[in-house]
Design a protein around this motif. Sequence first.
Motif, PDB file in Angstrom:
ATOM      1  N   CYS A  13       0.934  -1.141  -0.022  1.00 52.31           N
ATOM      2  CA  CYS A  13      -0.141   0.041   0.023  1.00 52.31           C
ATOM      3  C   CYS A  13       0.861   1.271   0.003  1.00 52.31           C
ATOM      4  N   ASP A  14       2.162   1.341   0.336  1.00 55.59           N
ATOM      5  CA  ASP A  14       2.960   2.464   0.293  1.00 55.59           C
ATOM      6  C   ASP A  14       3.806   2.811  -0.834  1.00 55.59           C
ATOM      7  N   ASP A  15       3.887   1.833  -1.935  1.00 60.70           N
ATOM      8  CA  ASP A  15       4.488   1.998  -3.235  1.00 60.70           C
ATOM      9  C   ASP A  15       3.583   1.770  -4.132  1.00 60.70           C
ATOM     10  N   PHE A  16       2.861   2.947  -4.784  1.00 58.48           N
ATOM     11  CA  PHE A  16       1.777   2.746  -5.765  1.00 58.48           C
ATOM     12  C   PHE A  16       2.467   2.046  -6.858  1.00 58.48           C
ATOM     13  N   THR A  17       3.571   2.335  -7.395  1.00 61.77           N
ATOM     14  CA  THR A  17       4.138   1.659  -8.650  1.00 61.77           C
ATOM     15  C   THR A  17       4.185   0.008  -8.493  1.00 61.77           C
ATOM     16  N   GLU A  18       4.672  -0.589  -7.163  1.00 61.47           N
ATOM     17  CA  GLU A  18       4.548  -1.937  -6.952  1.00 61.47           C
ATOM     18  C   GLU A  18       3.063  -2.236  -6.736  1.00 61.47           C
ATOM     19  N   PHE A  19       2.290  -1.460  -6.023  1.00 59.26           N
ATOM     20  CA  PHE A  19       0.796  -1.897  -6.041  1.00 59.26           C
ATOM     21  C   PHE A  19       0.250  -2.137  -7.573  1.00 59.26           C
ATOM     22  N   ARG A  20       0.469  -1.067  -8.466  1.00 60.09           N
ATOM     23  CA  ARG A  20       0.121  -1.359  -9.967  1.00 60.09           C
ATOM     24  C   ARG A  20       0.479  -2.648 -10.577  1.00 60.09           C
ATOM     25  N   LYS A  21       1.923  -2.736 -10.336  1.00 60.41           N
ATOM     26  CA  LYS A  21       2.414  -4.207 -10.807  1.00 60.41           C
ATOM     27  C   LYS A  21       1.661  -5.280 -10.318  1.00 60.41           C
ATOM     28  N   GLY A  22       1.426  -5.431  -8.990  1.00 60.12           N
ATOM     29  CA  GLY A  22       0.756  -6.507  -8.458  1.00 60.12           C
ATOM     30  C   GLY A  22      -0.785  -6.510  -8.956  1.00 60.12           C
ATOM     31  N   LEU A  23      -1.421  -5.445  -9.069  1.00 64.90           N
ATOM     32  CA  LEU A  23      -2.912  -5.398  -9.491  1.00 64.90           C
ATOM     33  C   LEU A  23      -2.778  -6.020 -10.978  1.00 64.90           C
ATOM     34  N   TYR A  24      -1.739  -5.330 -11.704  1.00 59.70           N
ATOM     35  CA  TYR A  24      -1.879  -6.021 -13.042  1.00 59.70           C
ATOM     36  C   TYR A  24      -1.803  -7.524 -13.368  1.00 59.70           C
ATOM     37  N   GLU A  25      -0.865  -8.092 -12.378  1.00 63.10           N
ATOM     38  CA  GLU A  25      -0.923  -9.581 -12.462  1.00 63.10           C
ATOM     39  C   GLU A  25      -2.289 -10.164 -12.037  1.00 63.10           C
ATOM     40  N   LEU A  26      -2.857  -9.775 -11.054  1.00 62.12           N
ATOM     41  CA  LEU A  26      -4.278 -10.225 -10.693  1.00 62.12           C
ATOM     42  C   LEU A  26      -5.195  -9.914 -11.553  1.00 62.12           C
ATOM     43  N   ARG A  27      -4.893  -8.964 -12.503  1.00 61.83           N
ATOM     44  CA  ARG A  27      -5.912  -8.762 -13.504  1.00 61.83           C
ATOM     45  C   ARG A  27      -5.962  -9.533 -14.954  1.00 61.83           C
ATOM     46  N   LYS A  28      -4.935 -10.527 -15.048  1.00 59.04           N
ATOM     47  CA  LYS A  28      -4.709 -11.068 -16.102  1.00 59.04           C
ATOM     48  C   LYS A  28      -5.819 -12.225 -16.375  1.00 59.04           C
ATOM     49  N   ILE A  29      -6.590 -12.620 -15.152  1.00 59.59           N
ATOM     50  CA  ILE A  29      -7.664 -13.582 -15.542  1.00 59.59           C
ATOM     51  C   ILE A  29      -8.667 -12.743 -16.325  1.00 59.59           C
TER      52      ILE A  29
END
Length: 163
Positions: A13-29
Motif C-alpha cells: 500500500c505504500d508504493d503505488f508503482t509496486e501496487f499497480r504491478k501486483g494489480l496488473y498480475e491479478l487482472r490477467k484472469i
Amino acid sequence: SKPPSQMAATLPCDDFTEFRKGLYELRKIDDALITELNELRPTASFKNMVDAAQACRSFNEKLGHAHAARTGAINACIAHVSNKILALKESLHVSEADRRTEQGKGKTNVSEAPLRLEQTMLRQLKTELTTEQILQENTSKVRASRTYSLTLCSKRPSRSSRS
C-alpha cells in the motif's frame, strides 16, 4: 502460482508503482477471459469426455475470487492511506480549512510534503477502484455475450463476492 486472495494480501500500500504491478498480475484472469471461455466449450469429439458444467463452475468461482480479492486489496490500501493522512494532519495540526486560508490554492509547506504525497496516493488508489469496477462490469458483459448459447456458463459470479 498463488491464489488471487494470497497475491492481493501482499500488495504494497505504500508504493503505488509496486501496487499497480501486483494489480496488473491479478487482472490477467480478466485479460484472458475470451480464451478461457473458448477453452470451456468442448468440441464435438470431446463433448462426452469433458464436464463443461463443472469447468464453468470452477472458472466462475475463480473469477469471482479474483474480483473480490482485487477489490478487497484496493479498499484495504485506501483505508491504510486514509489513516496515514489523518495521522499526518493531526501531527501537523492542520485542518482542511486552515490550509485553504493560510496557503491559498496550490501552495504547500515543506513540512506538509509527506501529506501531499499521501493525498496523491489516495487519489490514485480511488482511481484504481473505479478502474476495477469498470473492468468487472466489462468482464461481466463479455461473459454474458460469449456464453449466451452456453447456458451452463451463464451464471455470473455472485455480487457479494464482487463487492
